[in-house]
Design a protein around this motif. Sequence first.
Motif, PDB file in Angstrom:
ATOM      1  N   ASN A  98      -6.228  -5.320  -1.670  1.00  0.00           N
ATOM      2  CA  ASN A  98      -5.249  -5.207  -0.603  1.00  0.00           C
ATOM      3  C   ASN A  98      -4.062  -4.334  -1.018  1.00  0.00           C
ATOM      4  N   VAL A 102      -0.600  -3.171  -0.856  1.00  0.00           N
ATOM      5  CA  VAL A 102       0.625  -3.707  -0.288  1.00  0.00           C
ATOM      6  C   VAL A 102       1.732  -2.646  -0.232  1.00  0.00           C
ATOM      7  N   LYS A 157       2.241   1.495  -0.365  1.00  0.00           N
ATOM      8  CA  LYS A 157       1.441   2.713  -0.314  1.00  0.00           C
ATOM      9  C   LYS A 157       2.275   3.952  -0.566  1.00  0.00           C
ATOM     10  N   GLY A 205       4.662  -9.345   5.338  1.00  0.00           N
ATOM     11  CA  GLY A 205       3.489  -8.601   4.917  1.00  0.00           C
ATOM     12  C   GLY A 205       3.745  -7.118   4.789  1.00  0.00           C
ATOM     13  N   SER A 206       4.992  -6.682   5.091  1.00  0.00           N
ATOM     14  CA  SER A 206       5.269  -5.252   5.026  1.00  0.00           C
ATOM     15  C   SER A 206       5.419  -4.764   3.595  1.00  0.00           C
ATOM     16  N   ASP A 266       7.032  -1.217   7.099  1.00  0.00           N
ATOM     17  CA  ASP A 266       5.962  -1.890   7.810  1.00  0.00           C
ATOM     18  C   ASP A 266       4.656  -1.486   7.156  1.00  0.00           C
ATOM     19  N   ASP A 267       3.846  -2.485   6.860  1.00  0.00           N
ATOM     20  CA  ASP A 267       2.500  -2.195   6.369  1.00  0.00           C
ATOM     21  C   ASP A 267       2.506  -1.301   5.123  1.00  0.00           C
ATOM     22  N   GLY A 268       3.446  -1.549   4.228  1.00  0.00           N
ATOM     23  CA  GLY A 268       3.409  -0.863   2.949  1.00  0.00           C
ATOM     24  C   GLY A 268       4.063   0.494   2.896  1.00  0.00           C
ATOM     25  N   ARG A 312       7.590   1.734  16.001  1.00  0.00           N
ATOM     26  CA  ARG A 312       7.473   0.470  15.285  1.00  0.00           C
ATOM     27  C   ARG A 312       8.841  -0.146  15.036  1.00  0.00           C
TER      28      ARG A 312
END
Lengths: 250, 237, 234
Positions: free
Chosen positions: A14, A16, A18, A37-38, A213-215, A234
């Motif tokens: 996963n 996390v 990026k 989870g970001s 957001d989202d890595g 977003r």
Amino acid sequence: MLEINNIHKAFHKNEVLKGVSIKVNKGDVVVILGPSGSGKTTLLRCINFLERADRGEIIFDNLRVDINTASSQDISRIRKRTAFVFQNYNLFNNKTALENVTEGLIVARKVPKFEAIEIAKRALNKVGMSDRIDYYPSKLSGGQQQRVSIARAIAVNPDVVLFDEPTSALDPELIGEVLGIMKQLASEGTAMVVVTHEMSFAQDVANHIVFMDDGVIVEEGHPKDVFSKPREERTKRFLSRILPYSDYDI
Amino acid sequence: MELNLDYLIKTFFLAITGIPTTLEITIVALLVATPISFFMAIYKIYNVKIIKQIITAYVSVIRGTPIVLQILIVYSLLPSLFNMAVKSMGWNWDVFSMNPIIYAYIVFSLNTIAGLSEVFRSALLTVNTGQLEAAHAIGMTTVQAYTRIVIPQALVVAMPNICNLTVNLIKGTSLAFMMTVKEITSIAKIEASFGYNYIESYIDIFLIYIIVCSITQLLFSLVEKHFRSYKSITKAS
Amino acid sequence: MRPFNPWFILEVISDLLPYLPVTIFMILGSVFFGSLLGFVLARAKVMGRRIPKLLADCYIATLRCTPPIVLLFIVYYGLPELLMSTIGVNINNVNKIIFVLVTFTLLFGATMSEVMRTAYESIDKGQQEAALSIGLSPYQAFYRIMLPQSVAVALPNFGNALINLMKDGSLAFTVGLIDMMGQGTLIISRNFGSYALETYIALAIIYWSLTILIEKSFGVLEMHLSKGKKSVAE
């Protein structure tokens, strides 16, 4: 002063983080926002190596550390220039409030004991805990424990203090006292990187907002810009959920 | 160090014949102890004063003395005691020809009762009293509440401790040879005395116990898994 | 039935007590070496490197399944042979207590490693993270923060392990060690077997008293150590 470049971190398969980069200058108050989870907490924990990132670089003035080749001395150097305030305080249960604050000074920085006690008392005074310096954490409320943990963080005179959702575990009526201290620290010029959901703090105290957001970092800028004129979809969606009186064209 | 491999293997299979005896003692002790320990646990929790003191004293003595002493005491006391009782009732029965395994049953049952009652007591304590209250509130009798709600939950918590207790019981039976019971240890020991092959014998005993205990632990973990199945489903994320 | 003489119990207790030091020495020795062994094993399991962990797991699992008397005999008969054939040392004349110490060190080490490991793992890892984040080295974090807290948690289990060690140690007489139990069997044979029950009861009383002594002492220790803590029910 502090540059975090291109951090990648994956837990098992996963991903996390990026490729995240952040810059912190002296006196900055950087607030990191984002849905759960970001990756915001992970990013914070990578800075002082509580998590070890997979790739990236940390530059502290003239100290350049590549994550892959970082030695334990490098890690130690970074940890001596930063301080961390945890969501659930993590005060040392087997030590009094005073001892919690002096620990880092005496043991890690070899400050002589009487000097350390002086510094600790001043720090505890600053957070309003002078009358409880000999109390054990189990005898303190959540808000009091968090204040001691802030004292523990500032006593070592770090270049930057990292806050990981410092008020999320507190009862609502105790949040104010902790935020107040953080505001005071900011006004004194302490560099801070704060992960939080407290929007009032973000709007009033921060001088730089990072939305993740989202890595990845979706948007960043001055609070005035990010909150009133967010550019990304977003960001708008997140803010309209969090801020009750917002009005964005999504 | 030379090990007589032939002897090792031969005695291994000979000593295995002691396993049924070992298991017999273990199972009898557990079966006898379970209902008694359970009621002892309940009595202790419900605070009936005199009974509580007797139970506490009993448990304290049994758990505070080595099992070898309990074996020696029973073995030096009971045969003559039984003999006296039999003679005074005029029965014509030779107590001393009785199968010594009876004494083993007695000692290990007494021992297990003490240990098991502690296991049950602490397991019952971990079940929230709210469970019992809720059961009463929907109209269950106390017996129903216990059998359908409290005991199943307590059993899950108790399982690892029961497994431990059983393994210790099995290890404890290795001392039954002192009462001339023909279990694993005694068979191997007797073989050893023929040719002085002590080391091989004891290695055999050692291996057999490892096998028996490992299988026991495996069985228990399967039972535990089955009992556990209700627990994790409710983990919301 | 031959007479039962309760007064003999008191008499025999005074004949047994002089051998208490042997028992205590045996226990303390096993605790000392066993704790060292336990620490090594616990560390192997906690650190997680594959081979040490596997070895530790196997060792602990094996010893958990070994009846003390069996291990005692293996050490008693096997150790002299082993040493003789590998390094040519003859220990057949060495004091029996060595065999007893080796046996119970091996056993106690296995128990202690689990006591230490579960105590260490029960301490919130956040404590360690906080220690690292203020600049303590991993070594300092362990000794100043994790270890003291682990000791407090481990104490009741250590007390239990100690009591079990004492009870298992009572088997030492089977290889000829003259501790209290050994002296007891000598007394019985001196009396041609006639006061066996009284002697065993005397021994039981002594052991029971020791157990209670240990339990009470640990109770006091535990209370003393929890000066800064709330109880579990908070």
